[in-house]
Structures are given as C-alpha cells and as structure tokens.
Design a protein around this motif. Structure first.
Motif, mmCIF file in Angstrom:
data_model
loop_
_atom_site.group_PDB
_atom_site.id
_atom_site.type_symbol
_atom_site.label_atom_id
_atom_site.label_comp_id
_atom_site.label_asym_id
_atom_site.label_seq_id
_atom_site.Cartn_x
_atom_site.Cartn_y
_atom_site.Cartn_z
ATOM 1 N N PRO A 72 -26.130 64.087 106.443
ATOM 2 C CA PRO A 72 -26.275 65.143 107.407
ATOM 3 C C PRO A 72 -26.315 64.739 108.897
ATOM 4 O O PRO A 72 -27.183 63.990 109.311
ATOM 5 N N PHE A 73 -25.790 65.437 109.738
ATOM 6 C CA PHE A 73 -25.788 65.026 111.287
ATOM 7 C C PHE A 73 -25.333 66.251 111.938
ATOM 8 O O PHE A 73 -24.252 66.908 111.862
ATOM 9 N N PRO A 74 -26.115 66.565 113.088
ATOM 10 C CA PRO A 74 -27.483 65.945 113.619
ATOM 11 C C PRO A 74 -28.644 66.842 112.954
ATOM 12 O O PRO A 74 -29.645 66.857 113.768
ATOM 13 N N ASN A 75 -28.554 67.273 111.629
ATOM 14 C CA ASN A 75 -29.674 67.985 111.089
ATOM 15 C C ASN A 75 -31.286 67.595 111.629
ATOM 16 O O ASN A 75 -31.990 68.414 111.728
ATOM 17 N N PHE A 76 -31.250 66.287 111.168
ATOM 18 C CA PHE A 76 -32.669 65.647 111.488
ATOM 19 C C PHE A 76 -32.884 65.193 112.805
ATOM 20 O O PHE A 76 -33.823 64.708 113.085
ATOM 21 N N TYR A 77 -31.757 65.155 113.843
ATOM 22 C CA TYR A 77 -31.775 64.791 114.846
ATOM 23 C C TYR A 77 -31.674 66.039 115.949
ATOM 24 O O TYR A 77 -30.640 66.477 115.979
ATOM 25 N N PRO A 78 -32.621 66.042 116.950
ATOM 26 C CA PRO A 78 -32.478 67.093 118.142
ATOM 27 C C PRO A 78 -30.944 66.683 118.634
ATOM 28 O O PRO A 78 -30.630 65.962 118.948
ATOM 29 N N LEU A 194 -36.520 78.078 128.633
ATOM 30 C CA LEU A 194 -35.388 77.532 128.271
ATOM 31 C C LEU A 194 -35.824 75.855 128.303
ATOM 32 O O LEU A 194 -35.191 75.145 127.473
ATOM 33 N N LEU A 195 -36.476 75.659 129.229
ATOM 34 C CA LEU A 195 -36.940 74.039 129.361
ATOM 35 C C LEU A 195 -37.759 73.593 128.222
ATOM 36 O O LEU A 195 -37.396 72.311 127.758
ATOM 37 N N LEU A 196 -38.612 74.332 127.717
ATOM 38 C CA LEU A 196 -39.302 74.248 126.486
ATOM 39 C C LEU A 196 -38.301 73.828 125.338
ATOM 40 O O LEU A 196 -38.558 73.149 124.840
ATOM 41 N N ALA A 197 -37.647 74.645 125.395
ATOM 42 C CA ALA A 197 -36.495 74.689 124.171
ATOM 43 C C ALA A 197 -35.660 73.555 124.312
ATOM 44 O O ALA A 197 -35.347 72.861 123.340
ATOM 45 N N LEU A 198 -35.024 73.246 125.174
ATOM 46 C CA LEU A 198 -34.186 72.024 125.576
ATOM 47 C C LEU A 198 -35.159 70.695 125.170
ATOM 48 O O LEU A 198 -34.565 69.653 124.959
ATOM 49 N N THR A 199 -36.311 70.663 125.745
ATOM 50 C CA THR A 199 -37.417 69.644 125.532
ATOM 51 C C THR A 199 -37.240 69.365 123.993
ATOM 52 O O THR A 199 -37.129 68.240 123.447
ATOM 53 N N VAL A 200 -37.711 70.235 123.149
ATOM 54 C CA VAL A 200 -37.677 70.152 121.767
ATOM 55 C C VAL A 200 -36.442 69.846 120.986
ATOM 56 O O VAL A 200 -36.390 68.813 120.324
ATOM 57 N N LEU A 201 -35.368 70.438 121.754
ATOM 58 C CA LEU A 201 -33.903 70.156 121.165
ATOM 59 C C LEU A 201 -33.284 69.086 121.658
ATOM 60 O O LEU A 201 -32.077 68.509 121.184
ATOM 61 N N SER A 202 -33.985 67.841 122.472
ATOM 62 C CA SER A 202 -33.442 67.082 123.019
ATOM 63 C C SER A 202 -34.150 65.663 122.515
ATOM 64 O O SER A 202 -33.277 64.592 122.277
ATOM 65 N N THR A 264 -35.387 77.619 119.266
ATOM 66 C CA THR A 264 -35.097 76.262 118.371
ATOM 67 C C THR A 264 -34.900 76.658 116.919
ATOM 68 O O THR A 264 -34.656 75.599 116.221
ATOM 69 N N LEU A 265 -35.157 77.781 116.427
ATOM 70 C CA LEU A 265 -35.215 77.957 115.267
ATOM 71 C C LEU A 265 -33.665 77.614 114.506
ATOM 72 O O LEU A 265 -33.700 77.250 113.258
ATOM 73 N N PHE A 266 -32.586 77.649 115.208
ATOM 74 C CA PHE A 266 -31.391 77.288 114.510
ATOM 75 C C PHE A 266 -31.418 75.838 114.238
ATOM 76 O O PHE A 266 -30.586 75.406 113.139
ATOM 77 N N TRP A 267 -32.271 74.993 114.791
ATOM 78 C CA TRP A 267 -32.065 73.736 114.059
ATOM 79 C C TRP A 267 -33.631 73.540 113.482
ATOM 80 O O TRP A 267 -33.392 72.627 112.580
ATOM 81 N N LEU A 268 -34.592 73.954 114.068
ATOM 82 C CA LEU A 268 -35.692 73.743 113.264
ATOM 83 C C LEU A 268 -35.948 74.245 111.773
ATOM 84 O O LEU A 268 -36.426 73.410 110.908
ATOM 85 N N VAL A 269 -35.362 75.481 111.543
ATOM 86 C CA VAL A 269 -35.358 75.810 110.190
ATOM 87 C C VAL A 269 -34.788 74.964 109.059
ATOM 88 O O VAL A 269 -35.209 74.566 108.061
ATOM 89 N N GLY A 806 -22.903 73.429 103.932
ATOM 90 C CA GLY A 806 -23.149 74.378 105.348
ATOM 91 C C GLY A 806 -24.609 75.039 105.199
ATOM 92 O O GLY A 806 -25.377 74.603 104.441
ATOM 93 N N ARG A 807 -24.746 76.044 106.092
ATOM 94 C CA ARG A 807 -26.056 76.734 105.957
ATOM 95 C C ARG A 807 -26.547 77.453 104.905
ATOM 96 O O ARG A 807 -25.339 78.095 104.565
ATOM 97 N N SER A 808 -27.803 77.763 104.614
ATOM 98 C CA SER A 808 -28.006 78.541 103.760
ATOM 99 C C SER A 808 -28.309 80.112 104.406
ATOM 100 O O SER A 808 -28.285 79.962 105.693
ATOM 101 N N SER A 809 -28.523 80.872 103.758
ATOM 102 C CA SER A 809 -28.701 82.458 104.281
ATOM 103 C C SER A 809 -29.878 82.452 105.132
ATOM 104 O O SER A 809 -30.130 82.964 106.270
ATOM 105 N N ARG A 810 -31.086 81.580 104.811
ATOM 106 C CA ARG A 810 -32.164 81.391 105.630
ATOM 107 C C ARG A 810 -32.050 80.834 106.955
ATOM 108 O O ARG A 810 -32.352 81.145 108.153
ATOM 109 N N ASP A 811 -30.997 79.747 107.101
ATOM 110 C CA ASP A 811 -30.648 79.027 108.139
ATOM 111 C C ASP A 811 -29.819 79.719 109.218
ATOM 112 O O ASP A 811 -29.786 80.131 110.351
ATOM 113 N N ARG A 812 -28.854 80.902 108.430
ATOM 114 C CA ARG A 812 -28.095 81.747 109.289
ATOM 115 C C ARG A 812 -28.884 83.154 110.019
ATOM 116 O O ARG A 812 -28.678 83.166 110.872
#
Length: 837
Positions: A72-78, A194-202, A264-269, A806-812
């Motif tokens: 999977p990519f980039p599922n485990f990577y920001p 937005l900066l906090l979200a970008l930090t986590v997602l970077s 960040t939930l679209f990536w974290l979940v 693909g994404r699960s219903s939870r991911d969506r």
C-alpha cells in the motif's frame, strides 16, 4: 518624525540574507543538474513519488505492485510530500517538481528558525541572531551529525535522502509560533489549524512531536484556567478576568487541535485501522554512541540558557521547557520506553530537540556576550541597550570566534555524486533499466552492497539502491525497496535478498529469518528455490563473489553484463511464476494471532509458522491464516485440507468443541498443546476425533531475545519451534488433500487497484495470487480472501472473479469528516472575530 536606525535590526536582516544565500546556494549547487536521486533513501522516495504522481494523484490512497510483491502507498506514510510533488508535476517537469519540494524547506529552515526564536523570546534581537547562526551550524556542520542520520542536517537530507523531515519540521515550527498566539485574530485560528494538520501529514516524527507540544500547551492552559478560577473567590474582579482569558485560550486551542485532527482523519483512520499490517519495530541507538562532543557543548549552553530564561520568562517558557524535557526523555531513554509496536527512532527526535534548543542557546549567548561587554567596560549593566559602535570590541571577538568555528568545520560531509546524478552519468544503471523494460516476465532481486567496506563498494551500494528503486518506477517489480515497513512480505523478501547479497539489510523489521545463521548458510540452490517461489527471475549482481556463486548453480541460465553489473536469469518458462495459479494441494487453515511488530525469538504466531515453512523450503501445503479467530464462529473451513489451532479463542465452549469435532470428521485437525479448558476437554475425549494430531507446545525461554538485529546472529536449526514445525510438516505431508486434477483454465490481469482472475473449473479450487495480502483488498462478490505463505493472497473459486483495492466505508466516512473540517477551519474565524483582550 523619522525613526532612528536600529543596528540590531540591521544585523537580523543581514542574517536572513546570509541564511538564504548560504543554504540556498549550497542546496542549488548540490541538486542543480541531477536528474535522478542517488541518495541512500532518496532514490526510493523519487521512484515512489513518480508512481504516486502518475497513478494515484490526486487521491491519497493507492497500491503499488512494484515492490515486495505489492504494497500500500502512501497509506502508512504521511502523504503531503508526495501529494505536493504530484501537484507541482502538473505544472513542471516531474524532476523539477521533486527537487523543488526537497530544496524549498531546506532553504526556508534557517529563516523559519529565526522567526521561531524571535516569537518565543519576545523579540530579543541578540538572542535571535545568535541562535539563528547556531541553527546554520546544526544544518551544515558535520560535527553535529549523529551516529544515525537524523533527517535535519544537510548530510541526512541530501546524501541519505530523508526528504520529508525538513518539510514536516518547517510546518512544525510555523505551527508552534501560530499556536502560541492563536487567539489574537480569526485568521490565526485557520492558519494554526491547517499548519498542525500539514505537520502531521508531512512527517511522522514531526507529527508526533507536534502532538506532544500541543498537548503540553493545552494542559498548561487548563491548569492556568483552574488556578485563575480559584483566585476568583479572593479577588472577584481580577480573578474573573484572568479566568475568562485562560478559558478562552484553552477552548480555542482545543478546538483548533480537534479540527486539525479531523483534517487528518482521511489518512489517520485507514492508517490506524490497518496498522497491524505495518511491519516495524523500534530502532534505538545507545545514547553514548549516538551523541557527538559538539552536541554536549550545545546541550550545556541550552541548560544555561533555560536558567537565564527562567529568571526572566516569557509566556511560552513553561510549556516549551516541559516539551523539551519530554523530548529529551524520549530520545535518551528510548531503549526503555519504546513499545514494541511504535517505530521509534531516537535520533529523529533528538534532531528536532537540537533545533528547539536554539532558543535557550540564543539566550545563553546573549547573556555571555553582555557579560563580556561589561567585562571590557563597553556597557555598565547587562540590561543596557547595545549598538555596534558601543560594543565593537566584544562584537569583534564574537566575529573571530565565529570565523574559527566556521573554518574548523568539516563541512556537511556530503560526497559529490551521491545526491543526484545526471542523465548519462551512470550508463550501467540506464542499461540495466533498458534491459528490464523489455523483460517484465519476472521479479528482480538486486544485490545489497556493503556501504562502508571501501570507496568502490560505497559507490556500488548507492547504485544498487538506485537500480532497485528505478526498476519499480519504470514498470518492473523488485523483491525489496526502501519502504520495508509497508509490506509484511519484507519479513521474507529481505532475508532471501540478504542470502544472495554481499551485505544484509533488515532495517526496521523483526524477522527470525533475518536473524537465522542457519538460514543464511543454506546452499544457494535452496535460496534460489525460495526466490523462484517469490516470483524472482532476474538477479542484478555486482560483487565477484556472488557472481561466481550464481554461475556455478545449475538453476541459472543466461547472464547479461552491464559494466561491473550483471543480470542473471533463472532457467525456466516465463509462466513459471504467474500472477495467479491453482494449488496442487488444499492449504491448511491456521487459527492464530498475527504479529508483525517487534517480536521475541520464541513467540509462536502465524508469522512464525510461515517463517519456519519458508526456512524449510517446503511449499506442498501452504499455510493460510483464518481471519476469524473465534473457533465457534469459524466458517468456510471445508475449503481447506487441514486446520491448525494455535490460539484457543471462543465465546461458547460447547459450540467450539462441536465445530472442531466436525472438522476432524473429514479434515486433518492439528492442535497445539495448551492449558486452555477446551484443549483439555478434547484431550480427555480424544477417541471421538477421527483425524486428530496433538503437537506439544515448546516452552518459553527464560531470557527471550528481541528480534532487533540487522544481520544474522543466532542458530535456529535446533530450536524448539523448528522441531515443532517438523512435526507439523510430517502430519501435513502424510495427509495431503489433493485438489482435483480436472482440466481448469486460469489467468490474471493486474491494473490500478484491481486484479481480474479468469478461472474456470468444475469445483472450487484454491487460487494463490502473488500479490501481498492486505485487508484493503476484497473480492467484489464478497467471498473470503486469506493471507497465505509467505504473505500472498488466497481465495477459492470455480469461475472468474475480481479483487479490488480501496477504502472501506469507515475510511470514506473519515474522508467526509476531513472535508467538513476543512470548511469549518476556514469559516470559523469569521465567527471568532473578537480579538483576545
């Protein structure tokens, strides 16, 4: 009235210019003409970024077939680094877009540090520019490089290729400054969120550090609010006002943090829900071996600076000091606090701590400078304002000391040619890639080269990693990659690669095979059998010793020479390793837990069973893991030829007993000895079970070893678990359950996030798909998909079916929450327009 000139302000402005020119010029010099990254991890980042921008962007969730049999990519990577490259690649050439995302944060870092110090110290100009100069040494001076590359120095970024850390750290510093003043205006709220979200997602390490810093600040707000509320009784007017201010700060910062989390939930979940398939372990370096003498001087200055700051604190002092203390504890005591499921790398946190310490270091140097100026009689008190005319002798001494430090620096320790290479500079790499473009009927195994044996080997080691990475981005499939953690296949692919290489590379994984001296020393023919089982047909080899070994094997056919490199082919039909095939014997279903994180050498789980089978090289009866671990709920066991029970988990003991009895009527049932009540009940009524084997469970070692080495260290041939496997093999081999040999047709076609299996036969047959098992893959008809040896996908069918990733219903749902949070973080400032008083 004209405002008087301020010499200190001029110095600060000059510093900004120096930072831009020095760091920017150096970065552009290193990367100016290169087309392909040749950095240690950098080539992998460039290859996967190209695949992402071409096949996943603008989505942030996808699958790559290129490495480890699929990952999977980039599922485990920001995703922000790769997403930004993909976005810029829509405007610029991909190589330009990629280098822009690398260079920009490195160039901005000293300037952002300057802004960071200025904000936290309340505008102490001397502290600002001395601390900012210190940050340049952290970035460019090799004396501050740790034993393990940490990501926030030029060597780590340019030559090692830890490209995402500077981006995440720049976002982290900007967020921290904004978060400190978040209540002053509505737009700060949006920017901070937005900066906090970008930090986590970077960057993972910057993101976890931001979570730590934010928690400390919010807890401080809560404590101050509670203290002010208590004082309300003593002095109602003043207490009420203070309580209102602290309450508002607490609520605004908490709301910002919650909204950033939602962003960040679209990536974290999906990342958290699939985390059990993230193959990783803590990587800890002993503190004494990690740190340099320059770091101890830096740390001593910081301790003194914190004391100076404590004597005259600003609003940020308490939370910042506590955060630095916690980061120090994490880095220094990582050996003791790192959980087995967390990919802790202490140097990464220590590097960020170093840059945080520029604040107290700047204050310490400010204090020392004022002491010295007072000693020379240039000022009468330490609080007196400074000017260049007044402290010219002290400033001269400072400039001389700075020049000595600069001239004695070993530089960045980067070597020319290891960062990026130009088109045509490495013709053998391009020749191998051209050969591979015409030969895609099997996977490639690229030899791992010892990086520090001598200069020639160092050069070849960087080439090997670049070849491996770019084979993947050019449409081929390789057995390994930089991203070891992304695929459970790394537990099997890396040991096979190591056994056919000059140097082992098992960084970040916990594998018995990688630790097993007996596995490594097996005859090369046995390693080639396993390589074939993993789909390998081509071996890209550099060292004379390995070339000689392969040339003596009867399994090797043609050889193609490209300079010092050779590509060796396995003999056999190109259809010998198809994407999908029907098994000759029905697999065995294993009821056991799944552990891909840090493990002990005597842990018994599904992965250990498969490791033992893989080490044995016997694949007549593959082992499949049951996704249902409750025995009384077990379904679809009729598709398998045997059932092996290692973990006894159930809700209803009576139903579990009946289920196992029914299995033993028509299938081989193997029970691993246990103290569980169900096992004891079966043992007492053994005569009722027609096809039952009981295998004794090995005892636990008195002092089990954590599997955390990067090379083989122990003999496992006579281990109790290997003896257990031999008994399991005897039972499975004696009672194989052959698949009917009726004529059947099978083929497979892979496309983006989809595999179409065309199978036709009279009865359900076990179909193995040579693609890494992952819970994101599902059959469109709802039938089960299992993980099987080594970590392929297994399903049963008698007619065509499709597998879709693909994404699960939870991911969506998480994706929609992130979109709503984005709208909310932008619109709320218009509601929160009242400035803080």
């Amino acid at each position: 009235m004209k405002r008087p000139a301020n010499p200190e302000s001029h110095i600060s402005s000059i510093l900004l210019l120096i930072a831009f020119v020095s760091v920017g010029a150096y970065a552009v010099y290193e990367l100016r003409e290169g087309t392909f990254s040749r950095a240690w991890d950098g080539s992998g980042h460039q290859a996967i970024a190209r695949m992402f921008s071409e096949s996943v962007f603008p989505d942030t969730y996808g699958w790559s077939y290129a490495y480890f049999g699929g990952m999977p990519f980039p599922n485990f990577y920001p995703p922000v680094f790769y997403w930004t490259v993909g976005l810029l690649a829509q405007v610029f050439a991909f190589e330009t877009a990629f280098k822009l995302v690398i260079i920009t944060p490195v160039v901005l870092l000293p300037v952002v540090v300057w802004f960071f110090i200025r904000s936290l110290t309340g505008g102490n100009r001397l502290a600002v520019w001395t601390g900012a100069i210190g940050s340049l040494f952290l970035l460019l001076d090799g004396r501050f490089i740790f034993a393990l590359p940490a990501g926030l120095d030029f060597f780590s970024t340019v030559q090692i290729g830890l490209y995402t850390h500077p981006l995440g750290f720049v976002f982290l510093l900007l967020w921290y400054v904004s978060f400190q003043r978040i209540g002053e205006s509505g737009w700060r709220f949006s920017v901070s969120t937005l900066l906090l979200a970008l930090t986590v997602l970077s960057n993972f390490f910057a993101g976890t550090t931001a979570a730590l810093l934010g928690t400390v600040i919010i807890v401080e707000d809560l404590v101050r609010w509670l203290i002010a509320a208590r004082q309300n009784g003593k002095n109602p007017n003043e207490g009420s006002s203070n309580a209102s201010i602290h309450r508002r700060r607490f609520l605004i910062r908490t709301l910002s943090a919650i909204l950033a989390l939602c962003l960040t939930l679209f990536w974290l979940v999906p990342m958290i829900s699939e985390y059990s398939y993230f193959t990783t372990r803590p990587y800890v370096v002993e503190t004494g071996k990690l740190l340099s003498s320059a770091w101890w001087v830096w740390f001593a200055l910081a301790v003194f600076g914190f004391y100076v700051w404590y004597r005259n604190p600003t609003n940020a002092f308490v939370s910042f000091a506590i955060s630095c203390l916690l980061l120090s504890i994490i880095a220094v005591f990582a050996t003791f606090i790192a959980p087995d499921w967390f990919p802790l790398q202490s140097p990464r946190y220590l590097a960020m701590l170093n840059f945080f310490l520029v604040v107290p270091v700047g204050l310490a140097l400010n204090k020392c400078f004022r002491w010295f100026a007072r000693l020379l009689g240039e000022i009468k008190s330490e609080s007196e304002s400074l000017s260049l005319k007044r402290v010219k002798y002290s400033a001269g001494v400072g400039v001389v000391l700075l020049a000595i430090l600069f001239l004695s620096s070993p530089g960045t320790r980067t070597s020319a040619g290891f960062a990026f290479i130009r088109q045509g500079e490495k013709p053998e790499i391009e020749q191998i890639l051209a050969f591979a473009a015409d030969n895609k009927d099997g996977r490639y195994l690229v030899e791992v080269i010892h990086p520090t044996k001598n200069a020639a080997y160092t050069d070849a080691a960087f080439d090997a990693r670049a070849i491996n990475a770019y084979l993947g981005s050019n449409g081929n499939e390789t057995l390994s990659a930089v991203f070891h953690e992304a695929s459970p296949h790394s537990l099997f692919a890396l040991p096979v690669t190591n056994s056919l290489s000059d140097f082992p590379d098992s960084f970040g994984i916990s594998s018995v095979l990688a630790d097993d001296l007996d596995f490594h020393d097996q005859p090369i023919e046995k390693h080639l059998v396993r390589a074939r089982f993993l789909g390998v047909k081509y071996f890209v080899i550099r060292t004379p010793q390995m070339k000689e070994k392969l040339s003596k094997s009867a399994e090797i056919g043609r050889k193609h020479d490209f300079g010092w490199w050779s590509v060796h082919e396995l003999k056999g039909d190109s259809e010998a390793n198809p994407t999908a095939r029907v098994l000759e014997n029905r697999p065995a279903l294993v009821i056991s837990d799944l552990t891909l994180k840090a493990r002990y050498d005597d842990d018994l789980s599904y992965i250990r069973f498969v490791e033992e089978q893989f080490a044995d090289g016997w694949f007549d009866v593959l082992l499949a893991r049951s996704s249902e671990t409750k025995i009384d709920r077990l379904e679809s066991w009729e598709d398998f030829g045997a059932v092996i029970v290692n973990d006894y988990d159930y809700d209803d003991e009576t139903l579990a007993f009946a289920k196992l009895k029914k299995i033993a009527d028509t299938r081989l049932l193997i029970l691993i000895q246990s103290e569980d009540r169900l096992f004891k009940e079966i043992g007492q009524r053994r005569d009722e079970f027609r096809n039952l084997d009981i295998v004794e469970r090995p005892g636990r070692a008195e002092s089990p070893r954590m599997l955390n080495s990067n090379h083989p260290t122990k003999h496992y041939e006579k281990s109790p678990i290997r003896a257990l496997w031999k008994k399991l093999r005897q039972s499975l081999e004696a009672r194989k359950f052959p698949v009917p040999s009726d004529p059947h047709r099978i083929s497979a076609q892979k496309s983006r996030n989809r595999i179409d299996i065309d199978v036709e036969c009279e009865k359900n047959v076990p179909v193995v798909i040579s693609n890494t098992f992952h819970p994101g893959w599902n059959r469109t008809d709802g039938r089960m998909v299992y993980a099987t040896t080594p970590f392929y996908q297994l399903s049963f069918a008698n007619r065509p079916f499709e597998l879709v990733y693909g994404r699960s219903s939870r991911d969506r749902v998480a994706l929609w929450i992130s979109l709503i949070a984005l709208i909310g973080s932008v619109s709320l400032p218009f509601i929160m327009h009242r400035p803080e008083t």
